[in-house]
Design an enzyme around this catalytic site. Structure first.
Site, mmCIF file in Angstrom:
data_model
loop_
_atom_site.group_PDB
_atom_site.id
_atom_site.type_symbol
_atom_site.label_atom_id
_atom_site.label_comp_id
_atom_site.label_asym_id
_atom_site.label_seq_id
_atom_site.Cartn_x
_atom_site.Cartn_y
_atom_site.Cartn_z
ATOM 1 N N ASP A 599 0.868 -1.173 0.000
ATOM 2 C CA ASP A 599 0.000 0.000 0.000
ATOM 3 C C ASP A 599 0.903 1.220 0.000
ATOM 4 O OD1 ASP A 599 -1.847 2.146 0.776
ATOM 5 O OD2 ASP A 599 -3.226 0.539 1.324
ATOM 6 N N CYS A 727 -22.709 23.002 -18.666
ATOM 7 C CA CYS A 727 -23.461 24.255 -18.591
ATOM 8 C C CYS A 727 -24.369 24.270 -17.359
ATOM 9 C CB CYS A 727 -24.285 24.458 -19.865
ATOM 10 S SG CYS A 727 -25.627 23.265 -20.075
#
Length: 1151
Positions: A599, A727
C-alpha cells in the site's frame, strides 16, 4: 480551565524557586521559626506539588483528546492504586479499565447519572443518583470528532452517532465472535462496552480471537481482552464482569449480546429484557464451526426511524393536472425512485400553491417520470411552473416476540442463499439439538467422533418428531454430521462475518437506524469443507493455535494454508481485516508460506475508526508497514513482507513475472476501480485466483475470480455515473451537488492549477510561451489570461491585498455573474421554440448583496483570503480570524460598479465539453498576452514562485472545506437551493466513500470462507459463492459465480483465461506456421499499438525470418528489461472459410 491549571502550577513554583535562589535563607528561618532541615523539607514538598500541577496540566495537552464526561467518570490513579482496585474488583467479578479524564467541575451531572468528583479522594467516584435511561441512547451528547468519524458519519449521520455515544452495551462470551462484536462496537464509538466471561483463555481460542496471545493462556478471557480493545478507541469506557451474571445486572445496558449461553438461560434473560421498562435489546448469536445463528428481540414495540438509511428521493416537477386523481409529471433529468404508497411533500410549486402546505400526501401508479396523487386538484389553482416533490420517510414499529415464543414459532427466516431455501428450518432444529446435547453431556461433540455425531442426529430427530405439523421433512444426517464435528470450534472467518452482522444489529438497537433482523438468521458455509473424505485422525488436536480450525478442516488443509503464497493489495480497512483473518487462520505461517502486502498510502486520523490495526501514534506512518507489524503480533509465525508500492504498470519491475508466477492467490483490498481492473488483468494473465470485495456504507459485495471456472472482474462493469452537463454546473445548477462540483472546480482552478501554471511560466518562460503559441487555441489563451491576471491585476503583496481579492471574488461569483446571466436571459426569456427558458429543471437566480453582518459572507472572505495568502507566501495576521477586525478590513475594499455586457456568450448546450469558445484571432490575442506577461515578469523578484494549494478534505484547520462550503452555499443561495453544513459539503466535494467497520468485517469473513475452497483446490464453479449484502435492510444475496464465455474452433476451446505460449524465441514465420497447424490463418500481428505484420502489405513479407522479439524492438520500440523473458502479441486470425476467430493472447518467450 486548562490554562488556569497551568497558571496555578507556575504560580506555586515561581516564588519558591525565586526565593531559594535569591532570598536570604536566614531571614526565612527566623521569620517562620523553623529549622533548616524542616524548611527544605517543606520547600521540597511545595516544589513537588507545583511540579505535579505543571506536569498534570501539560499532560492534558499530551494525551489524546477524549469525549467530555458521558455518565461515567473514571479518575486518574497511580499504578499501585490501579493494581489494588483491579485486585479488589476482581473479587467482585468486575473491573473497570481506567482512563485519564479531565472534569471541569467537581460535580458533573450527565444525562444518566449524577456523579460526585471527590477532590480529596482521587481513587473513588461516588454515584449519587441513578436516572432512568431510554432504551435508545439519549442523543444529548458532546460534539462528535468529525476527523475521526467522518466516514461513519456519512453512513449514520449525527443523530445516530450521538445515540451511539450514549449507549452502554454488554457482550457476554469473549471467544472469537465476542471479540469481533466488541471490536466493531468500540470502533463505532458507543459509550461503554462491558465484557463478560467466566472462562479462561485456551489454545483453542487462538484460532479465532485476534486479542489473545500465547501469553494469555490461562487468564480470564474478559480481563485478557481489555487492554487491546481499549487501544481501539480511548473514548469508550471498557469494563469487565468475570462472575455469573444476574438478570438485574442487565438493566444497566441498552443492548445485551450473548455469544455462549444455554438456551434455557437465554430464555430467562430474554424474558427479563423483553418485559423490562424500557425494554433491553437482546441478541443471541452463535458460531459453531461453519454454521452460525443470530436471534434478535428488541422489545414488544420497537420503532425504526429510518428503515434503509437512504436519502429521501426527490423529483423536479414539470406539470400537475387539475384532475381527480391528479397526474404529476417530472422532468426526465433523472428517473423517479418512488413506489406506490409512498408519502411525499411538495414545495416551491407556482400556481397550484395549495400543495405547498407541507402536508404528506400518498402517491400511486408510480412510473419512471410520473405518478398520480390520491387527491382531487380540480378546484386548485392552475399549475404555472416549478416545484419539488420529496419523499417522506415513515417510522416503522416492529413487534418482536420473546425467545420463549419465537423458538417454537420462528416465523419467516432471513434467507442468505436461495439455493438453500430449506436450510434455515433444519439449522433452527440443529442448534436446539446441540444445546440439548451440551446440557445433557456437559460438553460439545468431539470432532471426528461418529458416536457423538449419531447422538446429535438422534437428539435432532427426537425434537423434530415432537414438532407435529411444523417438523422438518428431512433432518439431513450428512449435514448434521458436519455440524457435530465442528460444533466446538469458533472459526475466524465465521466470527468476522457474524461479528459484522451482530455489531450492526446492536447499532440498530441503540439508534433506531436501519431495519433490524427479524428475528432469526441462520447461515452455513458447508461448501468450504474439503471435498475428499477425511479420516478421524485428521481432526485430532495437535496442541497448536490452529486446533479449532483443524477440528473442522483437518490437518492437510491446515498445511496448505500455512504454505500459501498470498498477495494482499491494499492495507486500508479491508486490508487490516484480511491481515487479521489470515494471521489467525495460519495462512502463510509455514516454512514455505509468504504473505506480501502493499500500500503506498500513509495513516490518517480518519482511518482509525475502521482500520483497526492502526493507533493514533501511527498517524503519518506507512499503512502496510504498521499493518504487517500488527499482523505479526497477532501471530508471530506469520511470514510477511510489507511494501509501499502502488500496483500498476509503473511498478512491474517490482511485481515482475516471477513474483506473479509464484503466487498462490491474490486478495484485493482496494478502494478504486482502475486499480482493481489492473490487478484483475494481472491475475487473468498469470492465471491466479483473485478474491475481490468492496464496501459502500452498510453494503458489501464479494466476487470470486477463479481461473477457468469464473468470469474475471473486468468482464462486467457498472454503468458510469451520470455526470451533470458542464453548462448546468456552471450556469444552471438545480441541486447542491451541482454547487459543490462547481465549488471544487473553482477551488482547484484558483488555488492549485493557476499557481502551478504561473510557476511553469516563471520556471522556463521561453519554453512555456512557445508551447502556448504552438497550441494557439482557446485553452492556451485561457491559461495565459489566468497567469497574467494572477501576476498583474490580482497580484497580492500584503494580506489586505488578499482580502481585496476575496471580496472581489465574492462580488464576481455571486453578484456580477448572476446579474449578467439574468441580463442575457431575463425571467420571461423564451427558447427558440417559444417555451419558457427558465423552465424546470432550471432555477431563476438572484444576485447576492454582500454584508459584513452576514457571518457566512464574512467567513467566505476569511477562508478565501487566508488561502490566497498561502499561495503568495504572505503571513496571515492574528486579526484575520477576528470577525470585527476582518469586517473593518473588508469595508476598505472598493468594489467597482458592474455593467452587464450585451454580447456576453453563456454556454447553454448540454453537450458542450468546455466553456472556452474558439476565436479567429486567438493567435493574435495569445501574442499580445505573451508580451504583457514579459513586461509583468520584469517587475517580479527573480526567485518569485507561488505555492499551489492541493485540496485536502480531512484537515479541518486548513480552510479548504471552509472555502468550498462557502462557495457552494453562496451559489446555492443565488439559486434558492437548500444549503448544507461543512460536513455534508465534505462528503460530496471530497467524494468521501461512506464506510463502517461492520460491513468491512462481514465482507472479509465471507471472502476468507471462500479462501478455504481456493487453497484446498479441486472445486467446481457451483461450490463458490459471490455475495451482495446490505446490513441496513438486512439483505443477503449469495449466488454461484458466472462462468467465463467459451470460444471454440475445431476440437479446441478456450476462454479469457487462456494464453497461448510459444517458446524458443520464434521467428515471424514460425509463429504463422504454428497457428496454421491449428487451422488458423494469421493476417495481422501487432505488439502494443504497432503492427508487426499484415498480409496486405507486401513489404511485411520481408520480415518473415526475423525474430518476433527483434521486430518488437525495431518496429514497436518495445523496451524489454532484464527481468522480462517474454512479450505478448495480438494475432487476428481467420479460419479456412474466412470467418474471424478470436484467439487468446500469444506469449512469445525469447529467454
Amino acid at each position: 480551565m486548562k490554562l488556569n491549571k497551568l497558571a496555578l502550577g507556575f504560580t506555586v513554583l515561581f516564588p519558591i524557586i525565586f526565593g531559594c535562589l535569591y532570598g536570604n535563607s536566614d531571614v526565612l528561618l527566623v521569620d517562620f521559626g523553623i529549622g533548616y532541615m524542616s524548611f527544605w523539607f517543606v520547600a521540597l514538598i511545595v516544589i513537588f506539588m507545583g511540579f505535579c500541577a505543571v506536569f498534570g496540566s501539560l499532560l492534558h495537552y499530551m494525551l489524546p483528546i477524549k469525549r467530555a464526561s458521558e455518565g461515567v467518570v473514571v479518575v486518574n490513579e497511580t499504578e499501585e492504586e490501579q493494581t489494588q482496585n483491579i485486585s479488589s474488583d476482581s473479587n467482585n467479578g468486575s473491573t473497570v479499565f481506567k482512563k485519564h479524564r479531565i472534569s471541569e467541575s467537581t460535580t458533573t451531572e450527565t444525562n444518566n447519572t449524577v456523579i460526585l468528583d471527590d477532590s480529596n479522594n482521587h481513587s473513588t467516584s461516588t454515584i449519587l443518583a441513578e436516572i432512568p435511561i431510554m432504551a435508545l441512547g439519549d442523543s444529548n451528547q458532546t460534539d462528535i470528532d468529525e476527523d475521526l468519524h467522518s466516514r461513519q458519519l456519512a453512513v449514520y449521520g449525527r443523530e445516530t452517532m450521538r445515540r451511539l455515544f450514549a449507549s452502554n452495551i454488554l457482550v457476554s462470551g469473549m471467544q472469537g465472535l465476542g471479540a469481533e462484536i466488541a471490536k466493531n462496537l468500540i470502533l463505532a464509538g458507543v459509550k461503554s462496552v462491558t465484557l463478560h466471561d467466566e472462562g479462561t483463555v485456551e489454545w483453542w481460542d487462538l484460532s479465532s480471537n485476534f486479542i489473545f496471545s500465547e501469553k494469555d493462556v490461562g487468564k480470564n478471557r474478559a480481563l485478557a481482552s481489555v487492554q487491546k480493545l481499549q487501544e481501539l478507541n480511548n473514548a469508550v469506557v471498557i469494563s469487565t464482569l468475570t462472575t455469573k451474571l444476574t438478570k438485574q445486572q442487565l438493566s444497566d445496558f441498552q443492548a445485551v449480546v450473548f455469544t455462549d449461553i444455554s438456551l434455557d438461560k437465554a430464555i430467562e434473560f430474554n424474558d427479563y429484557c423483553h418485559n423490562h421498562q424500557p425494554p433491553i435489546s437482546f441478541i443471541k448469536a452463535e458460531v459453531r464451526g461453519l454454521f452460525g445463528s443470530v436471534f434478535c428481540d428488541f422489545g414488544p414495540e420497537f420503532t425504526v426511524f429510518d428503515v434503509d438509511g437512504e436519502e429521501p428521493h426527490t423529483g423536479i416537477i414539470a406539470s400537475i393536472s387539475n384532475d381527480n386523481p391528479a397526474l404529476i409529471s417530472c422532468v426526465d433529468d433523472e428517473r423517479l425512485e418512488f413506489q406506490d404508497g409512498d408519502l411525499v411533500v411538495f414545495s416551491e410549486v407556482h400556481g397550484m400553491t395549495e400543495l405547498n402546505d407541507g402536508k404528506p400526501r400518498r402517491i400511486k401508479n408510480a412510473r419512471p417520470y410520473s405518478f398520480t396523487l390520491d387527491e382531487d386538484t380540480t378546484n386548485y389553482g392552475a399549475y404555472v411552473k416549478g416545484g419539488i416533490v420529496t419523499q417522506v420517510k415513515q417510522p416503522k414499529v416492529l413487534n418482536f416476540k420473546p425467545l420463549r415464543e419465537a423458538i417454537k414459532d420462528p416465523g419467516d427466516f432471513l434467507l442468505s442463499d436461495f439455493s438453500k431455501f430449506d436450510r434455515p428450518p433444519l439449522l433452527h432444529l440443529a442448534f436446539q439439538a446441540l444445546d440439548k446435547f451440551v446440557s445433557e453431556l456437559g460438553r460439545f461433540p468431539v470432532a471426528g467422533s461418529e458416536e457423538d455425531a449419531q447422538k446429535l442426529i438422534s437428539v435432532a430427530t427426537n425434537i423434530n418428531d415432537s414438532l407435529g405439523d411444523g417438523k422438518v421433512e428431512d433432518v439431513n444426517p450428512k449435514l448434521l454430521r458436519h455440524f457435530a464435528f465442528g460444533a466446538r470450534a469458533v472459526l475466524n472467518p465465521m466470527a468476522a462475518m457474524f461479528g459484522g452482522v451482530v455489531g450492526q444489529e446492536v447499532v440498530k438497537a441503540c439508534s433506531g437506524k436501519f431495519h433490524p433482523l427479524f428475528q432469526f438468521f441462520y447461515f452455513d458455509s458447508v461448501e468450504s469443507l474439503p471435498t475428499e473424505p477425511l479420516d478421524s485422525i485428521e481432526f485430532k488436536p495437535m496442541n497448536s493455535r490452529y486446533d479449532a480450525q483443524i477440528s473442522v478442516f483437518g490437518a492437510k488443509l491446515q498445511k496448505k494454508l500455512e504454505d500459501a503464497k498470498v498477495f494482499i493489495v491494499g492495507s486500508g480497512a479491508l486490508g487490516c481485516e484480511f491481515l487479521k483473518n489470515l494471521a489467525l487462520m495460519g495462512v502463510s505461517c509455514g516454512d514455505q508460506g509468504k504473505l506480501t502486502i502493499t500500500d503506498d498510502d500513509v495513516i490518517e486520523k480518519s482511518n482509525l475508526s475502521r482500520q483497526f490495526l492502526f493507533r493514533d501514534w501511527n498517524i503519518g506512518q506507512a499503512k502496510s508497514t504498521v499493518a504487517a507489524s500488527a499482523g505479526a503480533s497477532i501471530n508471530p509465525q506469520l511470514n510477511i513482507e510489507a511494501l509501499q508500492n502502488r500496483v500498476g504498470p509503473e511498478t512491474e519491475n517490482v511485481f515482475d513475472d516471477n513474483f506473479w508466477e509464484n503466487l498462490t492467490v491474490v486478495i484485493n483490498a482496494l478502494d478504486n476501480v482502475n486499480a482493481r481492473l489492473y490487478v484483475d488483468q494481472r491475475c487473468l494473465y498469470f492465471q491466479k485466483p483473485l478474491l475481490e470485495s468492496g464496501t459502500l456504507g452498510a453494503k458489501c459485495n464479494t466476487q470470486m475470480v477463479i481461473p477457468h471456472l469464473t468470469e474475471n472482474y473486468g468482464a462486467s462493469r457498472d454503468p458510469p455515473e451520470k455526470q451533470a452537463p458542464m453548462c448546468t454546473v456552471h450556469s444552471f445548477p438545480h441541486n447542491i451537488d451541482h454547487c459543490l462540483t462547481w465549488a471544487r472546480s473553482e477551488f482547484e482552478g484558483l488555488l492549485e492549477k493557476t499557481p502551478a501554471e504561473v510557476n511553469a511560466y516563471l520556471s522556463n518562460p521561453a519554453e512555456y510561451t512557445t508551447s502556448m503559441t504552438n497550441a494557439g487555441d482557446a485553452q492556451a489563451r485561457d491559461n495565459l489570461e489566468r497567469v497574467l491576471e494572477c501576476l498583474d491585476r490580482e497580484n497580492c503583496e500584503t494580506f489586505q491585498d488578499c482580502i481585496t481579492w476575496a471580496r472581489l471574488k465574492f462580488e464576481d461569483y455571486f453578484s456580477n455573474r448572476v446579474k449578467q446571466l439574468i441580463y442575457t436571459f431575463p425571467e420571461d426569456a423564451a427558447t427558440s421554440t417559444g417555451a419558457p427558458f427558465w423552465s424546470a429543471p432550471k432555477r431563476f437566480p438572484h444576485p447576492l448583496q454582500f454584508s459584513a453582518a452576514d457571518l457566512s459572507h464574512l467567513h467566505f472572505v476569511m477562508a478565501a483570503s487566508i488561502l490566497r495568502a498561502e499561495t503568495f507566501g504572505i503571513a496571515v495576521p492574528d486579526w484575520a480570524k477576528n470577525p470585527q477586525m476582518l469586517a473593518e478590513a473588508v469595508d476598505k475594499v472598493i468594489v467597482p460598479e458592474f455593467q452587464p455586457k450585451k454580447d456576453a456568450k453563456i454556454v447553454t448546450d448540454e453537450k458542450a465539453t468546455t466553456l472556452s469558445t474558439a476565436s479567429v484571432d486567438d493567435a493574435a490575442v495569445i501574442s499580445d498576452l505573451i508580451m504583457k506577461l514579459e513586461q509583468c515578469r520584469k517587475n517580479l523578484p527573480p526567485e518569485f514562485r507561488m505555492k499551489p494549494v492541493q485540496f485536502e478534505k480531512d484537515d479541518d484547520t486548513n480552510y479548504h472545506m471552509d472555502m468550498i462550503a462557502g462557495l457552494a452555499n453562496m451559489r446555492a443561495r443565488n439559486y434558492s437551493i437548500p444549503e448544507v453544513d461543512k460536513l455534508k459539503a465534505k462528503f460530496i466535494a471530497g467524494r468521501i466513500i461512506p464506510a463502517i467497520a461492520t460491513s468491512t468485517a462481514m465482507a472479509t469473513g465471507l471472502v476468507c470462507l471462500e479462501l478455504y475452497k481456493v487453497l484446498n483446490g479441486g472445486r467446481k464453479v457451483e461450490d463458490y459463492r459471490n455475495t451482495f449484502a446490505n446490513l441496513a435492510l438486512p439483505l443477503f444475496s449469495m449466488a454461484e459465480p458466472v462462468p467465463p464465455k467459451v470460444m471454440k474452433h475445431r476440437d479446441m476451446s478456450w476462454t479469457v483465461w487462456d494464453r497461448w505460449i510459444l517458446k524458443d524465441n520464434p521467428t515471424l514465420r514460425d509463429l504463422i506456421n504454428w497457428l496454421k497447424q491449428k487451422g488458423l490463418n494469421a493476417y495481422s500481428i501487432s505488439c502494443g499499438s504497432c503492427l508487426l505484420f499484415n498480409s496486405m502489405f507486401p513489404r511485411h513479407r520481408e520480415r518473415m525470418d526475423k525474430k518476433v522479439v527483434d521486430l518488437a524492438r525495431e518496429v514497436a520500440k518495445v523496451e524489454l528489461p532484464p527481468y522480462r523473458c517474454h512479450l505478448d502479441v495480438v494475432v487476428a486470425c481467420e479460419d479456412d472459410e474466412d470467418n474471424d476467430i478470436d484467439i487468446p493472447l500469444v506469449s512469445i518467450y525469447f529467454r
